[in-house]
Write a protein that holds these residues in place. Sequence first.
Motif: not given
Length: 519
Positions: A319-322, A342-344, A349-354, A505-512
């Motif tokens: 979903d991150a790629l999509r 992609l990570v930024n 937008e997904l992890a920090n915001s939504f 439970t967190p749905v959008f973990p931060r990417l590294e």
Amino acid sequence: MAEPYYLTTAIHYPNGKPHIGHAYETIAADVIARFQRLQGREVRFQTGTDEHGLKMAQKARDLDVTPRELADEMSGHFRELFDMLNISYDRFIRTTDADHHRASQAIWQAMEAKGDLYLDRYEGWYSIRDEAYYDEKELVEGEGGQKLSPQGTPVEWTEEETWFFRLSNYAEPLLELLAKPGFIEPASRRNEMIAFVERGLQDLSVSRTSFDWGVKVPGDDAHVMYVWVDALTNYITGVGYPDGGEMWEKFWPVDLHLIGKDIVRFHTIYWPAFLMSADLPLPKKVFGHGFLLNRGVKESKSAGNVTDPMALAETFGVDALRYFLMAEVTFGQDGSYSAEALVNKVNAELANSFGNLAQRTLSMIAKNMDGKLESFSPAADDKTLLAKVSEACAEILPREFESLNFSVGIEAWLNAVYACNAYVDEQAPWALKKTDPERMKAVLQTLFIAIRDLAIAIQPVVPEKAGAVLDQLGIAGDRRNYADLADTAWFEGLAATGHTIDKPTPVFPRLELVQEEAA
């Protein structure tokens, strides 16, 4: 009852493993298919592989395998990728399928009955890589005076007996078709095709005798069909041609052929001409999307910058790629990607915001309200926020997605997410817990309503993650369509059932970004 909807991707040429461009086109088509289903339409979505032609025969010979063995192996890689990317296709068609051979021969016979096929000798320039013939005036000069196609691929002089299609008969009806608003999009591609037709159409060579890996010409086993007659016919094979029947009546003509901009000519000139010849209805729309560039550079094996989309999805999540591909690129134009971008974008937008919005809202409901929803009367600030979210989710995003403006629709959605986060900061429910517990409940439940709308709206792009958010909210699986966004009584109904929210439970973990990807 909503009209049925049929869309197709180009069928992908499997003389190598799939690259990021294949993933990009097919993800975009899946977003369209899911969006149309959420609009209440019955969707038929077809993708697949284009397995015939000289390139496949040569590649198989180089590998010392049969063309069929190569096709089976490589087509399997495409199917594996699309299944991993959560592509909701209804049929994965292969041009080696028996019903496709029958359909290809049927459209050939229809064109022959119309008097549009004749046997002659072909002499001209042919690109094996493009599986396409080019006129002398279309060629460009490469290094050392080498002749190249407009795409920069090598061409070679070819002489052989061949069947010809009377393309020259169709200039006027094609110009009428090309002038129709909306038939070719983006509109910039239309002028190129009109100019091509106005320069004069030559009859088209539609068979080959120099190889035999393809669909046999009916009544002439020495010839196999030119790959584009065979390949383009897949679109009608998949809905029941030549037998007709319920699927054919329901889904043809196709609503959308989604293709790369480099094959617009085949889909807006050759394909309509074949259909006109066979007295079949014409496609409603052809959309030629742009290329996906690696850090601004076109990918190629020689440059060593080819990206494996499966590895990208495994590293960062499907979903991150999509989301990145649909939100980052203005659809129809060329776009660029990198692991860092992609990570930024996904983190911001997904992890920090939504993701953070959903996580902290549901956590506070679980902790401060024992997870119980209650009937409440929204204040003016609450109504203002919900109106902004509703406008983005129920009006702007659907309107822009219908027009294939994915990044514009996602931007409106994201602005609604930002508005929710600003509302949290302004209302400070953690402080209201001590000073005004009833107001705290109204704020948290206003956010609960907003998150439900946001999750429903973004489902076509991030189906798994949006579904996980809706699961945590407790929204029933049959209440997640766009029509449900207009339901103003759903929250009261949910609260009346005694529904409770568990600790989320967190749905959008931060990417590294791991070191080798950053290099």
